[in-house]
Design a protein around this motif. Structure first.
Motif, PDB file in Angstrom:
ATOM      1  N   LEU A  21       0.806  -1.141   0.120  1.00  0.00           N
ATOM      2  CA  LEU A  21       0.025   0.158   0.259  1.00  0.00           C
ATOM      3  C   LEU A  21       0.811   1.208   0.168  1.00  0.00           C
ATOM      4  CD1 LEU A  21      -2.877  -1.091   2.688  1.00  0.00           C
ATOM      5  CD2 LEU A  21      -3.089  -1.058   0.150  1.00  0.00           C
ATOM      6  N   ALA A  22       0.310   2.123  -0.701  1.00  0.00           N
ATOM      7  CA  ALA A  22       1.149   3.481  -0.938  1.00  0.00           C
ATOM      8  C   ALA A  22       0.228   4.767  -0.676  1.00  0.00           C
ATOM      9  CB  ALA A  22       1.614   3.657  -2.252  1.00  0.00           C
ATOM     10  N   LEU A  23      -0.500   4.467   0.603  1.00  0.00           N
ATOM     11  CA  LEU A  23      -1.486   5.398   1.006  1.00  0.00           C
ATOM     12  C   LEU A  23      -0.716   6.562   1.891  1.00  0.00           C
ATOM     13  CD1 LEU A  23      -4.473   3.001   1.988  1.00  0.00           C
ATOM     14  CD2 LEU A  23      -4.348   4.785  -0.073  1.00  0.00           C
ATOM     15  N   PHE A  24      -1.506   7.739   2.347  1.00  0.00           N
ATOM     16  CA  PHE A  24      -0.868   8.550   3.109  1.00  0.00           C
ATOM     17  C   PHE A  24      -1.753   8.529   4.530  1.00  0.00           C
ATOM     18  CE2 PHE A  24      -0.701  10.817  -0.908  1.00  0.00           C
ATOM     19  CZ  PHE A  24       0.478  10.778  -0.994  1.00  0.00           C
ATOM     20  N   GLY A  25      -1.051   7.812   5.452  1.00  0.00           N
ATOM     21  CA  GLY A  25      -1.714   7.329   6.480  1.00  0.00           C
ATOM     22  C   GLY A  25      -2.147   8.400   7.579  1.00  0.00           C
ATOM     23  N   THR A  26      -1.491   9.556   7.577  1.00  0.00           N
ATOM     24  CA  THR A  26      -2.138  10.665   8.162  1.00  0.00           C
ATOM     25  C   THR A  26      -3.160  11.592   7.785  1.00  0.00           C
ATOM     26  OG1 THR A  26      -0.232  11.826   7.561  1.00  0.00           O
ATOM     27  CG2 THR A  26       0.188  10.707   9.462  1.00  0.00           C
ATOM     28  N   MET A  27      -3.479  10.995   6.521  1.00  0.00           N
ATOM     29  CA  MET A  27      -4.755  11.879   5.847  1.00  0.00           C
ATOM     30  C   MET A  27      -6.085  10.871   6.036  1.00  0.00           C
ATOM     31  SD  MET A  27      -2.558  13.070   2.466  1.00  0.00           S
ATOM     32  CE  MET A  27      -4.025  13.778   1.695  1.00  0.00           C
ATOM     33  N   SER A  28      -7.063  11.692   5.871  1.00  0.00           N
ATOM     34  CA  SER A  28      -8.405  10.875   5.957  1.00  0.00           C
ATOM     35  C   SER A  28      -8.528  10.006   4.777  1.00  0.00           C
ATOM     36  CB  SER A  28      -9.402  11.884   6.238  1.00  0.00           C
ATOM     37  OG  SER A  28      -9.943  12.550   4.953  1.00  0.00           O
ATOM     38  N   VAL A  29      -9.573   9.088   4.772  1.00  0.00           N
ATOM     39  CA  VAL A  29      -9.780   8.431   3.556  1.00  0.00           C
ATOM     40  C   VAL A  29     -10.620   9.322   2.345  1.00  0.00           C
ATOM     41  CG1 VAL A  29     -11.760   6.906   2.734  1.00  0.00           C
ATOM     42  CG2 VAL A  29     -10.649   6.395   4.988  1.00  0.00           C
ATOM     43  N   LEU A  30     -11.232  10.358   2.893  1.00  0.00           N
ATOM     44  CA  LEU A  30     -11.864  11.198   1.838  1.00  0.00           C
ATOM     45  C   LEU A  30     -10.277  12.079   1.199  1.00  0.00           C
ATOM     46  CD1 LEU A  30     -14.029  12.435   0.072  1.00  0.00           C
ATOM     47  CD2 LEU A  30     -14.246  14.095   2.024  1.00  0.00           C
ATOM     48  N   GLU A  31      -9.541  12.381   2.013  1.00  0.00           N
ATOM     49  CA  GLU A  31      -8.343  13.041   1.719  1.00  0.00           C
ATOM     50  C   GLU A  31      -7.447  12.269   0.494  1.00  0.00           C
ATOM     51  OE1 GLU A  31      -7.957  16.352   5.219  1.00  0.00           O
ATOM     52  OE2 GLU A  31      -6.889  14.304   5.371  1.00  0.00           O
ATOM     53  N   ASN A  32      -7.294  11.061   1.012  1.00  0.00           N
ATOM     54  CA  ASN A  32      -6.458  10.179   0.147  1.00  0.00           C
ATOM     55  C   ASN A  32      -7.204   9.892  -1.054  1.00  0.00           C
ATOM     56  OD1 ASN A  32      -4.025   8.391   1.006  1.00  0.00           O
ATOM     57  ND2 ASN A  32      -5.214   8.829   2.833  1.00  0.00           N
ATOM     58  N   VAL A  33      -8.381   9.736  -1.191  1.00  0.00           N
ATOM     59  CA  VAL A  33      -9.439   9.758  -2.496  1.00  0.00           C
ATOM     60  C   VAL A  33      -9.144  11.072  -3.313  1.00  0.00           C
ATOM     61  CG1 VAL A  33     -11.392   9.218  -3.779  1.00  0.00           C
ATOM     62  CG2 VAL A  33     -10.695   8.067  -1.731  1.00  0.00           C
ATOM     63  N   ARG A  81     -11.931   9.356   8.859  1.00  0.00           N
ATOM     64  CA  ARG A  81     -10.999   8.529   9.816  1.00  0.00           C
ATOM     65  C   ARG A  81      -9.493   8.432   9.044  1.00  0.00           C
ATOM     66  NH1 ARG A  81     -12.466   3.580  12.097  1.00  0.00           N
ATOM     67  NH2 ARG A  81     -10.298   3.361  12.629  1.00  0.00           N
ATOM     68  N   LEU A  82      -8.434   8.688   9.634  1.00  0.00           N
ATOM     69  CA  LEU A  82      -7.053   8.478   9.239  1.00  0.00           C
ATOM     70  C   LEU A  82      -6.971   7.117   8.515  1.00  0.00           C
ATOM     71  CD1 LEU A  82      -5.067  10.346  12.082  1.00  0.00           C
ATOM     72  CD2 LEU A  82      -5.891  11.137   9.999  1.00  0.00           C
ATOM     73  N   THR A  83      -6.386   7.113   7.472  1.00  0.00           N
ATOM     74  CA  THR A  83      -6.272   5.879   6.625  1.00  0.00           C
ATOM     75  C   THR A  83      -5.292   4.727   7.474  1.00  0.00           C
ATOM     76  OG1 THR A  83      -6.716   7.201   4.772  1.00  0.00           O
ATOM     77  CG2 THR A  83      -5.814   4.968   4.285  1.00  0.00           C
ATOM     78  N   GLY A  84      -4.426   5.318   7.881  1.00  0.00           N
ATOM     79  CA  GLY A  84      -3.518   4.477   8.878  1.00  0.00           C
ATOM     80  C   GLY A  84      -3.915   3.767   9.961  1.00  0.00           C
ATOM     81  N   GLU A  85      -5.317   3.999  10.392  1.00  0.00           N
ATOM     82  CA  GLU A  85      -5.964   3.626  11.458  1.00  0.00           C
ATOM     83  C   GLU A  85      -6.705   2.303  10.904  1.00  0.00           C
ATOM     84  OE1 GLU A  85      -8.112   6.785  13.380  1.00  0.00           O
ATOM     85  OE2 GLU A  85      -6.391   7.485  14.351  1.00  0.00           O
ATOM     86  N   LEU A  86      -7.025   2.359   9.700  1.00  0.00           N
ATOM     87  CA  LEU A  86      -7.921   1.294   9.068  1.00  0.00           C
ATOM     88  C   LEU A  86      -7.354  -0.012   8.935  1.00  0.00           C
ATOM     89  CD1 LEU A  86      -9.715   3.514   6.387  1.00  0.00           C
ATOM     90  CD2 LEU A  86     -10.519   3.233   8.429  1.00  0.00           C
ATOM     91  N   GLN A  91      -8.003  -0.431   3.746  1.00  0.00           N
ATOM     92  CA  GLN A  91      -6.999   0.472   3.062  1.00  0.00           C
ATOM     93  C   GLN A  91      -6.945   0.003   1.483  1.00  0.00           C
ATOM     94  OE1 GLN A  91      -3.428   0.656   5.105  1.00  0.00           O
ATOM     95  NE2 GLN A  91      -4.114   0.676   7.159  1.00  0.00           N
ATOM     96  N   LYS A  92      -7.012  -1.276   1.366  1.00  0.00           N
ATOM     97  CA  LYS A  92      -7.071  -1.668  -0.197  1.00  0.00           C
ATOM     98  C   LYS A  92      -8.014  -0.872  -0.689  1.00  0.00           C
ATOM     99  CE  LYS A  92      -4.126  -5.191  -0.832  1.00  0.00           C
ATOM    100  NZ  LYS A  92      -3.245  -5.573  -1.935  1.00  0.00           N
TER     101      LYS A  92
END
Length: 188
Positions: A21-33, A81-86, A91-92
């Motif tokens: 995974l290459a997400l931004f863990g400190t950003m929310s789900v909506l912000e990542n999208v 929610r922060l993506t890193g907490e999911l 996360q996928k």
């Protein structure tokens, strides 16, 4: 051969997900999208810095588009929610939604079923089929989960240590003796 800088690939209509995974863990789900949608933005540094009305309209449109994807992938209750907490499976789905936010013509999926349970793989199968059928996006899938590959693919290429051993419709590849030998072993 076409050579493009990494930042230009999205403009060519190509998006991808990553095996790791290459997400931004400190950003929310909506912000990542929304990050995926920003690649389609047309503002520019000066317009963004001045917060011109056109930039604000574009940002609202990106947020709406991202939220629609969050809802489509069953992530609405997790949008803030922060993506890193999911959990990993969620996360996928965030990563897949983010890739689609760039409106690709070609979607590269690198081991999307890796680490998912049977229920999550089945949900993924439906999502891949919907992406292909409803959105008209070409999907290139690199995957070891053979049941998933055979159920979503129109064309399968089987490799054994980097060498192509079969190429064709799923049923043909699935019954190919070289594929059976490579993936199941010899019955000695």
């Amino acid at each position: 051969m076409l050579a493009a800088a990494r930042h230009e690939i999205a403009n060519l209509g190509i998006a991808r997900t990553f095996q790791n995974l290459a997400l931004f863990g400190t950003m929310s789900v909506l912000e990542n999208v929304m990050v995926g949608a920003h690649g389609r933005g047309r503002g520019g540094f000066l317009a963004d810095a001045l917060a011109l009305p056109s930039v604000k309209r574009q940002e609202r449109a990106m947020r709406e588009k991202a939220m629609a994807l969050v809802e489509e992938f069953g992530l609405a209750p997790l949008a803030d929610r922060l993506t890193g907490e999911l959990p990993f499976g969620s996360q996928k789905r965030v990563e897949l939604a983010r890739a689609l936010a760039s409106e690709p013509k070609l979607l590269l999926l690198d081991e999307p079923a890796g680490g998912l349970n049977h229920e999550e793989v089945d949900r993924l199968r439906g999502q891949i089929q919907a992406i292909r059928d409803r959105r008209g996006v070409t999907v290139l899938l690199v995957e070891h989960h053979l049941n998933l590959v055979m159920r979503v693919s129109d064309q399968v290429v089987a490799l054994n240590f980097g060498r192509k051993i079969a190429d064709g419709p799923p049923g043909l590849v699935q019954n190919d003796p070289d594929v059976i030998r490579a993936y199941l072993g010899d019955a000695a």
